[in-house]
Scaffold this active site. Structure first.
Site, PDB file in Angstrom:
ATOM      1  N   TYR A 143      41.677  34.296  40.374  1.00 13.10           N
ATOM      2  CA  TYR A 143      42.971  34.945  40.136  1.00 13.10           C
ATOM      3  C   TYR A 143      42.987  36.253  40.902  1.00 13.10           C
ATOM      4  O   TYR A 143      42.037  37.035  40.820  1.00 13.10           O
ATOM      5  CB  TYR A 143      43.204  35.210  38.646  1.00 13.10           C
ATOM      6  N   ASP A 238      37.518  40.211  46.454  1.00 11.36           N
ATOM      7  CA  ASP A 238      38.407  40.787  45.434  1.00 11.36           C
ATOM      8  C   ASP A 238      37.500  41.336  44.322  1.00 11.36           C
ATOM      9  O   ASP A 238      37.049  40.587  43.453  1.00 11.36           O
ATOM     10  CB  ASP A 238      39.369  39.725  44.902  1.00 11.36           C
ATOM     11  N   LYS A 266      41.277  48.520  38.196  1.00 11.51           N
ATOM     12  CA  LYS A 266      40.715  48.710  36.854  1.00 11.51           C
ATOM     13  C   LYS A 266      39.824  49.949  36.734  1.00 11.51           C
ATOM     14  O   LYS A 266      40.309  51.053  36.548  1.00 11.51           O
ATOM     15  CB  LYS A 266      39.974  47.430  36.449  1.00 11.51           C
TER      16      LYS A 266
END
Ligand code: KE4
Length: 427
Positions: A143, A238, A266
């Site tokens: 994702y 990623d 994050k």
């Protein structure tokens, strides 16, 4: 009127789509309804009714230090005394970019954005500009945010045209995204042998965390590096979750593989909206205002997020912090496995650093297909049984548990005791 979770939920559903601002928070994956948080501290959350939970979501990985780490709160408060945002450069943006570049050698320059989606979308656009190619490759179960090109799923068979994984994504966009199996290097080789000269980039979570946790098998990441180099495609790591999570230099330092571009998010915002993409100057100089790749953002480099991110990275440099994270996560994994074995319940716990996922399945899980074979319904019952005992796990069988530096021996024991009771109730 006294706030209760039920009242908050009923009100939320009137004004917010599905009552939430991100689908996974709705508990649709596990049933029931979400609780509403009043506050967090260290490894704990309290809901509006005053119930305390050990928090293994940590805002989906951002809170590696736990809730309200004093130095991060102080840095954010200090930044707020200077203002909120200015829309002009501030010194902390440079400081955080410098810190990231020192920690992650493959990154010479950074562009801050406000979400992981933006970071990945921009990195893919840059890869397409640098290579002059349009096709991109991702892994089944990976994702990378909700930009159109990345909401594509595998067509039937290898390397067929991607299909939209969401309404509203045009077939013409999805078809340029090819999907292969994680840890399946031979499938990647075959794909590149067929399409390699048309592929702009291969995008990978160096350790998967969005189909549950998947660890890269020995040679997998090095193999991706060799294949992408051979065909002139960019390798994009990623690291929105793994960056500063698996080590201070992210997964790429841990596994010893240097990508061409990296995305982060994050943790680098310290709990505030900040993400980034970065890499060597030779690529990054293609981005506006220097080059022809346009990308912009009103809130990019938000001063409070920069200050909180800097304080977070500074705290992460504490000697022994990652070793302690590793030790606690391993203790948790071993405990979950041991108790499950003694209870005669088939469980596989996949771990990468302080990320872990408990799958109700016999045998190992090495890719998305394996993760999907696990019993998600059983996980839902288990989730509820743990929540009742004050242990908040990700409300989806396909997310990661995030162990933070604030989780200690006491919280791990609480979790293992709850695990033992939960297994009795969910046969
Ligand atoms: P955001 O746009 O949600 O900030 O980041 C997208 C993203 C990109 N890359 C990776 C590897 C990611 O894990 C994410 C987002 N992670 C999910 C949790 N698995 C966010 C939680 C949510 O969707 O609410």
């Amino acid at each position: 009127m006294k706030q209760t979770n039920a009242r908050c939920w009923s009100e939320a559903q009137k004004y917010l789509v599905g009552g939430v601002n991100s689908p996974v928070r709705s508990f649709r994956g596990v049933g029931g309804r979400p609780f509403f948080v009043r506050r967090g501290q260290g490894p704990y959350l309290w809901d509006v009714e005053g119930k305390r939970y050990v928090d293994y979501v940590g805002s989906w990985g951002a809170l590696i230090l736990g809730h309200r780490p004093p130095s991060v709160i102080a840095a954010a408060q200090k930044a707020l005394q200077r203002g909120t945002i200015f829309g002009t450069p501030t010194p902390d943006e440079t400081e955080l970019a410098k810190e990231i570049s020192c920690a992650i050698p493959s990154i010479e320059q950074v562009r801050f954005v406000s979400s992981g989606t933006e970071a990945v979308m921009s990195a893919v656009r840059l890869a397409r500009a640098v290579t002059g190619r349009t096709k991109i490759v991702k892994f089944d179960g990976g994702y990378h945010g909700h930009s159109d090109a990345l909401l594509s799923k595998a067509g039937s068979g290898l390397a067929t045209l991607g299909l939209p994984a969401s309404a509203g994504v045009p077939k013409a966009v999805a078809r340029d995204t090819l999907t292969v199996g994680y840890n399946d290097l031979s499938a990647v080789r075959k794909l590149f042998a067929r399409e390699g000269r048309k592929i702009a980039c291969l995008l990978v979570e160096p350790a998967g965390a969005n189909i549950g946790v998947l660890s890269p098998e020995p040679g997998f990441l090095k193999g991706l590096r060799a294949i992408t180099r051979k065909y002139g495609a960019l390798l994009i790591f990623d690291e929105v979750i793994t960056g500063f999570r698996l080590s201070y230099g992210g997964a790429q330092r841990l596994y010893g593989v240097k990508p061409d571009l990296t995305t982060l998010g994050k943790i680098i915002g310290g709990g505030f909206p900040a993400a980034a993409y970065g890499g060597p100057r030779k690529f990054m100089k293609q981005v506006a205002p220097l080059g022809p790749v346009y990308q912009a953002g009103t809130l990019s480099g938000h001063p409070v997020a920069m200050a909180a991110g800097l304080a977070t990275l500074k705290a992460l440099r504490k000697p022994g912090l990652y070793a302690q994270l590793e030790k606690n996560a391993q203790t948790l994994k071993k405990g979950l496995e041991k108790i499950s074995r003694e209870a005669g319940v088939a469980v596989t716990v996949c771990r990468a650093g302080s990320l872990l996922t408990l799958f109700f399945i016999k045998g190992s899980v090495r890719d998305a297909a394996g993760a999907r074979r696990a019993d998600a319904k059983k996980y839902a019952r288990y989730f509820q049984a743990m929540l009742t005992q004050g242990i908040y796990l990700p409300p989806s069988a396909y997310e990661a548990w995030f162990v933070s530096a604030a989780h200690g021996k006491k919280e791990i024991e609480m979790t293992l005791n709850a695990h033992k009771k939960a297994l009795q109730g969910i046969r």
